[in-house]
Design a protein around this motif. Structure first.
Motif, PDB file in Angstrom:
ATOM      1  N   LEU A 141     -23.259  13.198   1.878  1.00 48.86           N
ATOM      2  CA  LEU A 141     -23.603  12.250   2.944  1.00 48.86           C
ATOM      3  C   LEU A 141     -24.881  12.723   3.608  1.00 48.86           C
ATOM      4  O   LEU A 141     -24.964  13.859   4.085  1.00 48.86           O
ATOM      5  CB  LEU A 141     -22.473  12.163   3.976  1.00 48.86           C
ATOM      6  CG  LEU A 141     -22.746  11.277   5.200  1.00 48.86           C
ATOM      7  CD1 LEU A 141     -22.983   9.824   4.785  1.00 48.86           C
ATOM      8  CD2 LEU A 141     -21.592  11.362   6.199  1.00 48.86           C
ATOM      9  N   LEU A 142     -25.886  11.849   3.641  1.00 51.21           N
ATOM     10  CA  LEU A 142     -27.170  12.147   4.260  1.00 51.21           C
ATOM     11  C   LEU A 142     -27.234  11.444   5.616  1.00 51.21           C
ATOM     12  O   LEU A 142     -26.939  10.252   5.704  1.00 51.21           O
ATOM     13  CB  LEU A 142     -28.314  11.656   3.369  1.00 51.21           C
ATOM     14  CG  LEU A 142     -28.251  12.071   1.896  1.00 51.21           C
ATOM     15  CD1 LEU A 142     -29.375  11.409   1.112  1.00 51.21           C
ATOM     16  CD2 LEU A 142     -28.325  13.592   1.759  1.00 51.21           C
ATOM     17  N   LEU A 143     -27.611  12.174   6.655  1.00 57.81           N
ATOM     18  CA  LEU A 143     -27.655  11.624   8.010  1.00 57.81           C
ATOM     19  C   LEU A 143     -29.065  11.766   8.563  1.00 57.81           C
ATOM     20  O   LEU A 143     -29.550  12.883   8.778  1.00 57.81           O
ATOM     21  CB  LEU A 143     -26.658  12.352   8.915  1.00 57.81           C
ATOM     22  CG  LEU A 143     -25.203  12.321   8.437  1.00 57.81           C
ATOM     23  CD1 LEU A 143     -24.769  13.722   7.999  1.00 57.81           C
ATOM     24  CD2 LEU A 143     -24.276  11.825   9.526  1.00 57.81           C
ATOM     25  N   ASP A 144     -29.730  10.627   8.789  1.00 59.32           N
ATOM     26  CA  ASP A 144     -31.121  10.625   9.224  1.00 59.32           C
ATOM     27  C   ASP A 144     -31.187  10.393  10.733  1.00 59.32           C
ATOM     28  O   ASP A 144     -31.113   9.256  11.199  1.00 59.32           O
ATOM     29  CB  ASP A 144     -31.898   9.539   8.478  1.00 59.32           C
ATOM     30  CG  ASP A 144     -33.394   9.628   8.726  1.00 59.32           C
ATOM     31  OD1 ASP A 144     -33.846  10.653   9.277  1.00 59.32           O
ATOM     32  OD2 ASP A 144     -34.111   8.677   8.383  1.00 59.32           O
ATOM     33  N   GLU A 145     -31.314  11.477  11.507  1.00 61.06           N
ATOM     34  CA  GLU A 145     -31.395  11.407  12.968  1.00 61.06           C
ATOM     35  C   GLU A 145     -30.276  10.537  13.546  1.00 61.06           C
ATOM     36  O   GLU A 145     -30.539   9.586  14.288  1.00 61.06           O
ATOM     37  CB  GLU A 145     -32.760  10.855  13.400  1.00 61.06           C
ATOM     38  CG  GLU A 145     -33.941  11.665  12.902  1.00 61.06           C
ATOM     39  CD  GLU A 145     -34.443  12.688  13.904  1.00 61.06           C
ATOM     40  OE1 GLU A 145     -33.742  12.943  14.897  1.00 61.06           O
ATOM     41  OE2 GLU A 145     -35.525  13.221  13.669  1.00 61.06           O
ATOM     42  N   PRO A 146     -29.018  10.801  13.248  1.00 57.54           N
ATOM     43  CA  PRO A 146     -27.939   9.895  13.667  1.00 57.54           C
ATOM     44  C   PRO A 146     -27.711   9.854  15.176  1.00 57.54           C
ATOM     45  O   PRO A 146     -27.066   8.931  15.681  1.00 57.54           O
ATOM     46  CB  PRO A 146     -26.707  10.473  12.956  1.00 57.54           C
ATOM     47  CG  PRO A 146     -27.022  11.926  12.786  1.00 57.54           C
ATOM     48  CD  PRO A 146     -28.498  11.974  12.525  1.00 57.54           C
ATOM     49  N   PHE A 147     -28.234  10.834  15.911  1.00 58.81           N
ATOM     50  CA  PHE A 147     -28.026  10.873  17.359  1.00 58.81           C
ATOM     51  C   PHE A 147     -29.297  10.519  18.126  1.00 58.81           C
ATOM     52  O   PHE A 147     -29.344  10.625  19.350  1.00 58.81           O
ATOM     53  CB  PHE A 147     -27.565  12.272  17.795  1.00 58.81           C
ATOM     54  CG  PHE A 147     -26.547  12.891  16.883  1.00 58.81           C
ATOM     55  CD1 PHE A 147     -25.338  12.265  16.629  1.00 58.81           C
ATOM     56  CD2 PHE A 147     -26.805  14.093  16.251  1.00 58.81           C
ATOM     57  CE1 PHE A 147     -24.405  12.838  15.771  1.00 58.81           C
ATOM     58  CE2 PHE A 147     -25.881  14.681  15.397  1.00 58.81           C
ATOM     59  CZ  PHE A 147     -24.677  14.033  15.150  1.00 58.81           C
ATOM     60  N   GLY A 148     -30.338  10.101  17.420  1.00 60.92           N
ATOM     61  CA  GLY A 148     -31.642   9.927  18.041  1.00 60.92           C
ATOM     62  C   GLY A 148     -31.735   8.780  19.020  1.00 60.92           C
ATOM     63  O   GLY A 148     -32.582   8.786  19.920  1.00 60.92           O
ATOM     64  N   SER A 149     -30.878   7.760  18.874  1.00 65.28           N
ATOM     65  CA  SER A 149     -31.011   6.566  19.717  1.00 65.28           C
ATOM     66  C   SER A 149     -29.883   6.419  20.726  1.00 65.28           C
ATOM     67  O   SER A 149     -29.686   5.341  21.273  1.00 65.28           O
ATOM     68  CB  SER A 149     -31.062   5.323  18.817  1.00 65.28           C
ATOM     69  OG  SER A 149     -29.875   5.218  18.046  1.00 65.28           O
ATOM     70  N   VAL A 150     -29.124   7.494  20.966  1.00 59.30           N
ATOM     71  CA  VAL A 150     -28.002   7.424  21.908  1.00 59.30           C
ATOM     72  C   VAL A 150     -28.230   8.411  23.046  1.00 59.30           C
ATOM     73  O   VAL A 150     -29.023   9.346  22.938  1.00 59.30           O
ATOM     74  CB  VAL A 150     -26.652   7.714  21.220  1.00 59.30           C
ATOM     75  CG1 VAL A 150     -26.374   6.691  20.135  1.00 59.30           C
ATOM     76  CG2 VAL A 150     -26.633   9.126  20.621  1.00 59.30           C
ATOM     77  N   ASP A 151     -27.515   8.194  24.157  1.00 57.02           N
ATOM     78  CA  ASP A 151     -27.701   9.078  25.308  1.00 57.02           C
ATOM     79  C   ASP A 151     -27.037  10.436  25.065  1.00 57.02           C
ATOM     80  O   ASP A 151     -26.327  10.647  24.077  1.00 57.02           O
ATOM     81  CB  ASP A 151     -27.188   8.423  26.595  1.00 57.02           C
ATOM     82  CG  ASP A 151     -25.681   8.157  26.587  1.00 57.02           C
ATOM     83  OD1 ASP A 151     -24.921   8.982  26.029  1.00 57.02           O
ATOM     84  OD2 ASP A 151     -25.256   7.123  27.134  1.00 57.02           O
ATOM     85  N   PHE A 152     -27.278  11.352  25.992  1.00 54.76           N
ATOM     86  CA  PHE A 152     -26.870  12.744  25.802  1.00 54.76           C
ATOM     87  C   PHE A 152     -25.361  12.886  25.622  1.00 54.76           C
ATOM     88  O   PHE A 152     -24.894  13.575  24.711  1.00 54.76           O
ATOM     89  CB  PHE A 152     -27.344  13.579  26.996  1.00 54.76           C
ATOM     90  CG  PHE A 152     -26.938  15.025  26.927  1.00 54.76           C
ATOM     91  CD1 PHE A 152     -27.561  15.892  26.038  1.00 54.76           C
ATOM     92  CD2 PHE A 152     -25.924  15.513  27.732  1.00 54.76           C
ATOM     93  CE1 PHE A 152     -27.184  17.231  25.952  1.00 54.76           C
ATOM     94  CE2 PHE A 152     -25.544  16.853  27.653  1.00 54.76           C
ATOM     95  CZ  PHE A 152     -26.179  17.712  26.768  1.00 54.76           C
ATOM     96  N   ASN A 153     -24.585  12.242  26.489  1.00 50.04           N
ATOM     97  CA  ASN A 153     -23.127  12.385  26.421  1.00 50.04           C
ATOM     98  C   ASN A 153     -22.571  11.819  25.119  1.00 50.04           C
ATOM     99  O   ASN A 153     -21.691  12.420  24.492  1.00 50.04           O
ATOM    100  CB  ASN A 153     -22.469  11.702  27.622  1.00 50.04           C
ATOM    101  CG  ASN A 153     -22.706  12.463  28.911  1.00 50.04           C
ATOM    102  OD1 ASN A 153     -22.901  13.682  28.893  1.00 50.04           O
ATOM    103  ND2 ASN A 153     -22.701  11.758  30.028  1.00 50.04           N
ATOM    104  N   LEU A 154     -23.095  10.665  24.708  1.00 50.50           N
ATOM    105  CA  LEU A 154     -22.648  10.074  23.450  1.00 50.50           C
ATOM    106  C   LEU A 154     -23.077  10.932  22.272  1.00 50.50           C
ATOM    107  O   LEU A 154     -22.334  11.087  21.299  1.00 50.50           O
ATOM    108  CB  LEU A 154     -23.204   8.655  23.316  1.00 50.50           C
ATOM    109  CG  LEU A 154     -22.803   7.878  22.060  1.00 50.50           C
ATOM    110  CD1 LEU A 154     -21.292   7.845  21.882  1.00 50.50           C
ATOM    111  CD2 LEU A 154     -23.360   6.454  22.119  1.00 50.50           C
TER     112      LEU A 154
END
Length: 224
Positions: free
Chosen positions: A158-171
């Motif tokens: 499974l390749l994950l390309d910046e999966p947290f880049g568009s969400v806020d810190f807590n999320l």
């Protein structure tokens, strides 16, 4: 772990016109590990993922998936899926239809599709979400639907390309915990692209530091 890496890149180079995206890059990802790729924007991280996924083709070098050269594998036979930063969910479809999409294109029968969808939605805390529309979900729920869709075909990688880049810190923290839990629970190798050192240090078994299309260093969090 198996002595045969899940991914082995040997001397990979890629150019876009006069721009060198990757230059003589070599890297191995061990069976079942979580490898993080970190580095500044434009260093070639996402291009590397796309080559592994079969979305892009290298200009030079060799790529092996579980010991098999990719010249002998179709893109589907690589058994690699990718979670894009944009998620790329189908807004006109329900959660169930999004998750089963990859299975449908592979000709999986309806009963097997339903069992797989149920299993993944339960695994990701989305029980009862089958008939919900994507636009009615929160950002975190959409991320988990996208993750379920990527896992539905039972990939080896499974390749994950910046999966947290568009969400806020807590999320982001919540999703990092989800990724860590899934990695420990599933027999799948994860390759995570991020520019956030804290994410890489907290999640990865090993980290590859990239700059200008090359690998500068590979090691554990302590070694890095």
């Amino acid at each position: 772990m198996s002595p045969v890496p899940d991914i082995e890149l040997r001397g990979i180079s890629k150019r876009f016109g006069n721009t060198v995206a990757l230059s003589d890059l070599s890297l191995s990802v061990r069976r079942g590990e979580l490898m993080a790729l970190i580095g500044p924007s434009g260093c070639g991280k996402s291009t590397l993922l796309k080559i592994v996924a079969g979305v892009e083709e290298q200009d030079e070098g060799e790529l092996y998936i579980r010991g098999v050269h990719t010249r002998d594998l179709s893109t589907r036979a690589r058994n690699v899926t990718m979670l894009w930063q944009s998620l790329a969910l189908f807004p006109h479809m329900t959660v169930e239809q999004n998750v089963e999409f990859g299975l449908l294109t592979r000709g999986t029968d309806r009963l097997a599709r339903l069992e797989r969808v149920n299993s993944l939605l339960n695994l990701l805390g989305l029980e009862g979400y089958h008939k919900r529309r994507i636009k009615g979900l929160s950002g975190g729920e959409q991320q988990r639907v996208a993750l379920a869709r990527a896992l539905a075909p039972e990939p080896n990688i499974l390749l994950l390309d910046e999966p947290f880049g568009s969400v806020d810190f807590n999320l982001s923290l919540m999703l990092q915990a989800e990724i860590s839990r899934l990695h420990k629970q599933l027999d799948v190798s994860f390759v995570l692209v991020t520019h956030n050192r804290a994410e890489a240090l907290s999640l990865a078994d090993r980290i590859a530091v990239m700059r200008d299309g090359r690998i500068e260093q590979v090691g554990s969090a302590d070694e890095i």
